[in-house]
Design an enzyme around this catalytic site. Sequence first.
Site, PDB file in Angstrom:
ATOM      1  N   ARG A 214     -56.227  91.086 -27.769  1.00 32.63           N
ATOM      2  CA  ARG A 214     -56.531  90.615 -26.407  1.00 32.63           C
ATOM      3  C   ARG A 214     -55.253  90.698 -25.588  1.00 32.63           C
ATOM      4  O   ARG A 214     -54.232  90.104 -25.972  1.00 32.63           O
ATOM      5  CB  ARG A 214     -57.060  89.188 -26.477  1.00 32.63           C
TER       6      ARG A 214
ATOM      7  N   LYS B 178     -47.622  85.321 -23.930  1.00 30.32           N
ATOM      8  CA  LYS B 178     -47.619  83.901 -24.294  1.00 30.32           C
ATOM      9  C   LYS B 178     -46.207  83.371 -24.509  1.00 30.32           C
ATOM     10  O   LYS B 178     -45.255  84.135 -24.673  1.00 30.32           O
ATOM     11  CB  LYS B 178     -48.484  83.678 -25.539  1.00 30.32           C
TER      12      LYS B 178
HETATM   13  C1  9MG Z   1     -59.048  82.597 -23.517  1.00 30.39           C
HETATM   14  N1  9MG Z   1     -57.949  82.873 -24.418  1.00 30.39           N
HETATM   15  C2  9MG Z   1     -56.621  82.686 -24.160  1.00 30.39           C
HETATM   16  N2  9MG Z   1     -55.904  83.052 -25.232  1.00 30.39           N
HETATM   17  C3  9MG Z   1     -56.774  83.489 -26.163  1.00 30.39           C
HETATM   18  C4  9MG Z   1     -56.650  83.986 -27.467  1.00 30.39           C
HETATM   19  O1  9MG Z   1     -55.472  84.092 -28.063  1.00 30.39           O
HETATM   20  N3  9MG Z   1     -57.747  84.347 -28.127  1.00 30.39           N
HETATM   21  C5  9MG Z   1     -58.983  84.220 -27.555  1.00 30.39           C
HETATM   22  N4  9MG Z   1     -60.048  84.603 -28.285  1.00 30.39           N
HETATM   23  N5  9MG Z   1     -59.165  83.748 -26.319  1.00 30.39           N
HETATM   24  C6  9MG Z   1     -58.078  83.388 -25.648  1.00 30.39           C
END
Ligand code: 9MG
Length: 314
Positions: A289, A255
């Site tokens: 994630r 990110k």
């Molecule tokens: C779909 N998506 C993109 N970034 C995300 C994040 O930080 N958390 C979750 N739950 N979904 C995300």
Amino acid sequence: MARRRAVGPRRSTDAGRERPGPGRAFSLAAPRFQMKLALRDRTLDLAEPVVMGVLNVTPDSFSDGGLYAGVDAAVARGERMAEEGAAIVDVGGESTRPGAAPVTAEEEIRRVVPVIERLVARIRAAVSVDTSKPEVMRAAVAAGASMVNDVRALRLPGALEAAAGCGVAVCLMHMQGEPATMQVRPDYARVVAEVREFLASRARACAAAGIARERICVDPGIGFGKTPAHNLALLANLAALGADGLPVLVGVSRKSLVGIITGRAPEDRLAGSVAFAALAVAQGASIVRAHDVAATLDAVRVAIALRRAGTGDS
Ligand code: 9MG
């Protein structure tokens, strides 16, 4: 020096006041969270944190074009993530990046369902669907998904009822605004308290709709309507976010926060991303994630080993 400037000046309303004191920062104590997540037909053990692999099934994700080529490539990538140790593979058919074109429910279903069907038949890892639309939730769960990951925390009309009716796990993510405009002027008086209260209220809405507490995890939504200072305050206070002890999921992988701190382009953000993954676990995250599953899992394992040593459990 450059790094300090890149992160930007502290805002008067930012979370600086909410930062933990020196004694609590980077504590490696085991979190007091619910240690499991009930999926559709099985329970995911969260006594040790796990990795959720990011599998985007959008036209720009698989440049070889063509529906079948795209499905084959996506399934192969999902299988690889499972082999690398992902506990969950999160399949998404609509980008939530600012400026991304919205897609219809029909198109989203066309993208994710064939991938979910084939993945569920091939991997032992759980498959989740990254969507906010009730129709997509139902189609994905009918195809075998056992979790709904919703960046809108089930706030679209009908989403709460759809998720409850599906009998699957849900991830409730915080987002201020909508993807197209969320980064224009994010504004909070006390970001950690506000995000925590939002997540707690969405968890209460889930309970009222009949979603069992064991099926819920929460997510501060790093990068979703937040400045770098907001994101860092949330990451430094993850343990405070698990409303009533619900497990916390965090996504920082590749990110812009990583780019702002390191000055690197998305494709060069692996080291920064895995550093955040380890630190998120140290701060209490139960699910991370990430795009790069193997490297992230290594980082998570390092954090777990250190936590164990800290609690005398080695
Ligand atoms: C779909 N998506 C993109 N970034 C995300 C994040 O930080 N958390 C979750 N739950 N979904 C995300």
